[in-house]
Enzyme design. Structure first.
Site, short mmCIF file in Angstrom:
data_model
loop_
_atom_site.label_atom_id
_atom_site.label_comp_id
_atom_site.label_asym_id
_atom_site.label_seq_id
_atom_site.Cartn_x
_atom_site.Cartn_y
_atom_site.Cartn_z
CB ALA A 80 -1.23 0.31 1.24
CB ALA A 81 2.90 3.12 -1.51
CB THR A 132 10.41 2.23 -5.84
OG1 THR A 132 11.16 3.05 -6.71
CG2 THR A 132 10.74 3.70 -4.54
CD GLU A 134 10.32 6.99 -9.43
OE1 GLU A 134 10.76 7.68 -8.14
OE2 GLU A 134 10.24 6.31 -10.12
CE1 TYR A 158 6.12 5.76 -4.42
CE2 TYR A 158 7.76 5.98 -6.30
CZ TYR A 158 6.78 5.69 -5.44
OH TYR A 158 6.63 4.33 -5.03
P1 NAD Z 1 -0.88 1.65 -7.10
O1 NAD Z 1 -1.23 2.88 -6.51
O2 NAD Z 1 -1.55 0.49 -8.28
O3 NAD Z 1 -1.55 0.82 -6.10
C1 NAD Z 1 -1.13 1.22 -4.07
C2 NAD Z 1 -2.90 0.88 -3.74
O4 NAD Z 1 -2.22 1.35 -1.74
C3 NAD Z 1 -3.99 0.74 -4.79
O5 NAD Z 1 -4.63 -0.14 -4.05
C4 NAD Z 1 -4.58 1.75 -3.49
O6 NAD Z 1 -5.67 1.80 -3.27
C5 NAD Z 1 -3.65 1.18 -2.12
N1 NAD Z 1 -3.66 2.19 -0.83
C6 NAD Z 1 -3.06 3.61 -1.31
N2 NAD Z 1 -2.92 4.10 0.14
C7 NAD Z 1 -3.09 3.97 1.35
C8 NAD Z 1 -3.39 4.35 2.43
N3 NAD Z 1 -3.39 4.58 3.03
N4 NAD Z 1 -4.03 2.28 3.49
C9 NAD Z 1 -4.57 1.13 2.58
N5 NAD Z 1 -3.95 1.27 0.81
C10 NAD Z 1 -4.45 1.86 0.27
O7 NAD Z 1 1.23 1.07 -6.93
P2 NAD Z 1 1.35 -0.31 -7.15
O8 NAD Z 1 1.82 0.61 -8.10
O9 NAD Z 1 0.77 -1.37 -7.23
O10 NAD Z 1 2.57 0.30 -6.83
C11 NAD Z 1 2.91 -0.75 -5.21
C12 NAD Z 1 4.30 -1.24 -4.21
O11 NAD Z 1 4.63 -0.79 -5.35
C13 NAD Z 1 4.35 0.67 -4.05
O12 NAD Z 1 4.81 1.07 -2.45
C14 NAD Z 1 5.68 1.17 -4.43
O13 NAD Z 1 5.71 2.21 -4.36
C15 NAD Z 1 5.86 -0.41 -5.07
N6 NAD Z 1 6.81 -0.30 -6.37
C16 NAD Z 1 6.00 0.22 -7.59
C17 NAD Z 1 7.05 -0.01 -8.59
C18 NAD Z 1 5.48 0.16 -10.04
O14 NAD Z 1 7.16 0.62 -11.31
N7 NAD Z 1 4.24 0.70 -10.02
C19 NAD Z 1 7.64 -0.32 -9.11
C20 NAD Z 1 8.49 -0.32 -8.37
C21 NAD Z 1 8.16 -0.28 -6.39
O1 DAU Z 2 11.32 2.30 -10.65
C1 DAU Z 2 9.90 2.64 -9.85
C2 DAU Z 2 8.96 3.57 -9.90
O2 DAU Z 2 8.75 3.05 -11.65
C3 DAU Z 2 7.55 2.93 -9.35
O3 DAU Z 2 8.41 3.31 -7.41
C4 DAU Z 2 6.31 4.33 -9.27
O4 DAU Z 2 5.44 4.59 -8.72
C5 DAU Z 2 6.54 4.17 -10.65
O5 DAU Z 2 5.08 5.31 -11.04
C6 DAU Z 2 7.59 3.71 -11.99
O6 DAU Z 2 7.92 5.54 -11.91
P1 DAU Z 2 8.21 6.25 -12.55
O7 DAU Z 2 8.24 7.47 -12.56
O8 DAU Z 2 9.48 5.75 -13.36
O9 DAU Z 2 7.28 5.76 -13.56
P2 DAU Z 2 6.08 6.39 -15.16
O10 DAU Z 2 5.46 5.48 -15.50
O11 DAU Z 2 5.14 7.82 -14.52
O12 DAU Z 2 6.78 7.62 -16.24
C7 DAU Z 2 7.86 6.74 -16.42
C8 DAU Z 2 8.80 7.63 -17.88
O13 DAU Z 2 8.01 8.43 -18.76
C9 DAU Z 2 9.16 8.61 -16.86
O14 DAU Z 2 10.54 8.98 -17.36
C10 DAU Z 2 7.97 9.62 -17.07
C11 DAU Z 2 7.54 9.35 -18.59
N1 DAU Z 2 6.29 9.59 -18.59
C12 DAU Z 2 5.56 9.64 -17.52
C13 DAU Z 2 4.17 10.15 -18.32
C14 DAU Z 2 2.73 9.35 -17.56
C15 DAU Z 2 6.37 10.69 -19.33
O15 DAU Z 2 7.21 10.86 -21.04
N2 DAU Z 2 4.95 10.51 -19.97
C16 DAU Z 2 3.90 10.85 -19.64
O16 DAU Z 2 2.75 11.16 -19.64
#
Ligand code: NAD
Ligand code: DAU
Length: 360
Positions: A80-81, A132, A134, A158
């Site tokens: 959750a995040a 992450t 990041e 973030y």
């Molecule tokens: P997401 O935004 O799709 O989902 C987040 C979920 O958390 C949602 O279901 C939301 O309702 C829930 N949530 C938010 N706030 C909450 C709260 N206060 N209490 C309970 N639930 C809550 O996120 P995601 O992309 O699935 O990422 C999941 C985890 O993985 C995060 O911790 C993120 O930092 C990490 N992560 C994501 C990526 C990526 O590329 N998406 C990469 C590396 C790590």
């Molecule tokens: O690296 C892991 C992270 O990847 C996770 O921790 C985050 O939760 C996840 O959102 C993701 O972060 P990014 O910022 O890298 O992802 P995003 O898809 O938002 O963007 C990917 C790249 O694309 C970034 O360099 C920004 C660019 N971008 C994104 C959007 C939404 C664009 O150029 N245009 C766009 O409209």
């Protein structure tokens, strides 16, 4: 059973579905259902007694403590995040609340619960924190990829909030001996990815005939991992990771954003050609860059491979094709997500940018 937080979001839902497809250990799924949480992601589990969903906020320490006392899970997998960098730029407060305070509140509930367990259960308990890449900041073009010992240098609200949560998790191991594990993963993509992030946004905008907004010069580099591979890594760390350790997870797939967008356009041209015969590439629009935009992320995933034998199964080509096909066959899921709140976000993040943009 295991307790999963954020299991209605993108990675959490994929994790819960994969988990229950592989074994019968029940999942207690705790999610606040923010704009990113969607029970539709879990509709195939309707009526499945192994999946128990609880609508709750991780910041509610009493609710977390009560759930732990009632269900007595052997592990917590904490997804959750607030997860979207652009939203953290528009409104950082919610990121501090959920990612920092929420992780703290969950850790405190877990510490009380874990501290009262018998010796064997106490030793077997795990708190797995999903984080992450990041948190490590931004790389130059010739820098080596992030390892588990790369110093933290988060650049966005973030990533700073995720870094704060990582430090708290680390401290609970160091100070209290809590059996924690942390994974730091690169960019995921795949089914159920909310269409605010690059890959699903480009697919859905392309199919809707809208502009494909590329920030800045589009030469920022991300390392991409198919979500199913991330879920496998988390299962493996939960099973055999050494407590107190950090594992970097990545796909060995560094790509510039513009190359990703071109590949997506080419896949869509082949799988769902435009009625006018033109290429989706013509919809690309260069827009104002993201403030503080990290230039490059890259993950050195050798530790998890060496110690736990995990490596990604999908290549970028196979994973991306599967993903495009999933979006093409789940257009109803996309339509359901594109609610009023989604349209409002699109206007606030892209309205002005697109008004000033140049089409490619
Ligand atoms: P997401 O935004 O799709 O989902 C987040 C979920 O958390 C949602 O279901 C939301 O309702 C829930 N949530 C938010 N706030 C909450 C709260 N206060 N209490 C309970 N639930 C809550 O996120 P995601 O992309 O699935 O990422 C999941 C985890 O993985 C995060 O911790 C993120 O930092 C990490 N992560 C994501 C990526 C990526 O590329 N998406 C990469 C590396 C790590
Ligand atoms: O690296 C892991 C992270 O990847 C996770 O921790 C985050 O939760 C996840 O959102 C993701 O972060 P990014 O910022 O890298 O992802 P995003 O898809 O938002 O963007 C990917 C790249 O694309 C970034 O360099 C920004 C660019 N971008 C994104 C959007 C939404 C664009 O150029 N245009 C766009 O409209």
């Amino acid at each position: 059973m295991i307790l999963v937080t954020g299991g209605a979001g993108f990675i959490g839902a994929n994790f819960v579905l994969d988990w229950l497809a592989r074994n019968d250990e029940p999942v207690l799924n705790v999610d606040k259902l923010t704009y990113a949480g969607n029970l539709g992601n879990l509709s195939t589990l309707d009526g499945d007694a192994r999946h128990l969903f609880v609508h709750a906020d991780i910041c509610d320490n009493e609710a977390m403590a009560a759930l732990l006392a009632q269900h007595r899970p052997r592990a917590i997998v904490h997804f959750a995040a607030e997860s979207h960098v652009d939203r953290s730029i528009h409104g950082p407060a919610e990121f501090i609340r959920t990612n920092v305070n929420g992780t703290f509140s969950l850790l405190e509930a877990a510490r009380q619960y874990w501290g009262a367990l018998g010796a064997a259960d106490k030793a077997a308990f795990r708190f797995l924190h999903v984080s992450t890449d990041e948190v490590y900041g931004s790389l130059g073009p010739n820098d080596p990829p992030f390892t588990e010992t790369t110093p933290y240098a988060p650049n966005s609200p973030y990533s700073a909030s995720k870094a704060g949560s990582d430090h708290l998790v680390r401290a609970y191991h160091h100070t209290y001996g809590m059996p924690v594990l942390t994974t730091n993963c690169s960019n995921n993509y795949g089914p159920y990815h909310f269409p605010e992030k690059l890959i699903p946004l480009m697919i859905t905008n392309a199919l809707a005939g809208k502009a494909l907004p590329v920030y800045g010069d589009g030469q920022q580099v991300r390392d991409w991992l198919y979500v199913g591979d991330h879920c496998a890594a988390i299962r493996r760390v939960l099973e055999a990771g050494r407590t107190g350790e950090v594992y970097n997870v990545g796909g060995w797939n560094e790509k510039a954003n513009l190359d990703v967008v071109h590949t997506l356009c080419d896949l869509l041209d082949a799988l769902s050609p435009r009625a006018d015969g033109g290429s989706y590439r013509t919809q690309i629009a260069y827009v104002t860059d993201r403030p503080g935009h990290d230039r490059r992320y890259a993950i050195d995933a050798r530790k998890i491979e060496r110690e736990l034998g995990w490596k990604p199964a999908e290549t970028f080509e196979t994973g991306l094709r599967k993903t495009v096909q999933w979006y093409l066959s789940h257009q109803e899921w996309v339509a359901n997500i594109q609610s009023g709140a989604y349209l409002k976000w699109m206007e606030s993040n892209y309205g002005q940018r697109l008004a000033q943009s140049a089409l490619a």
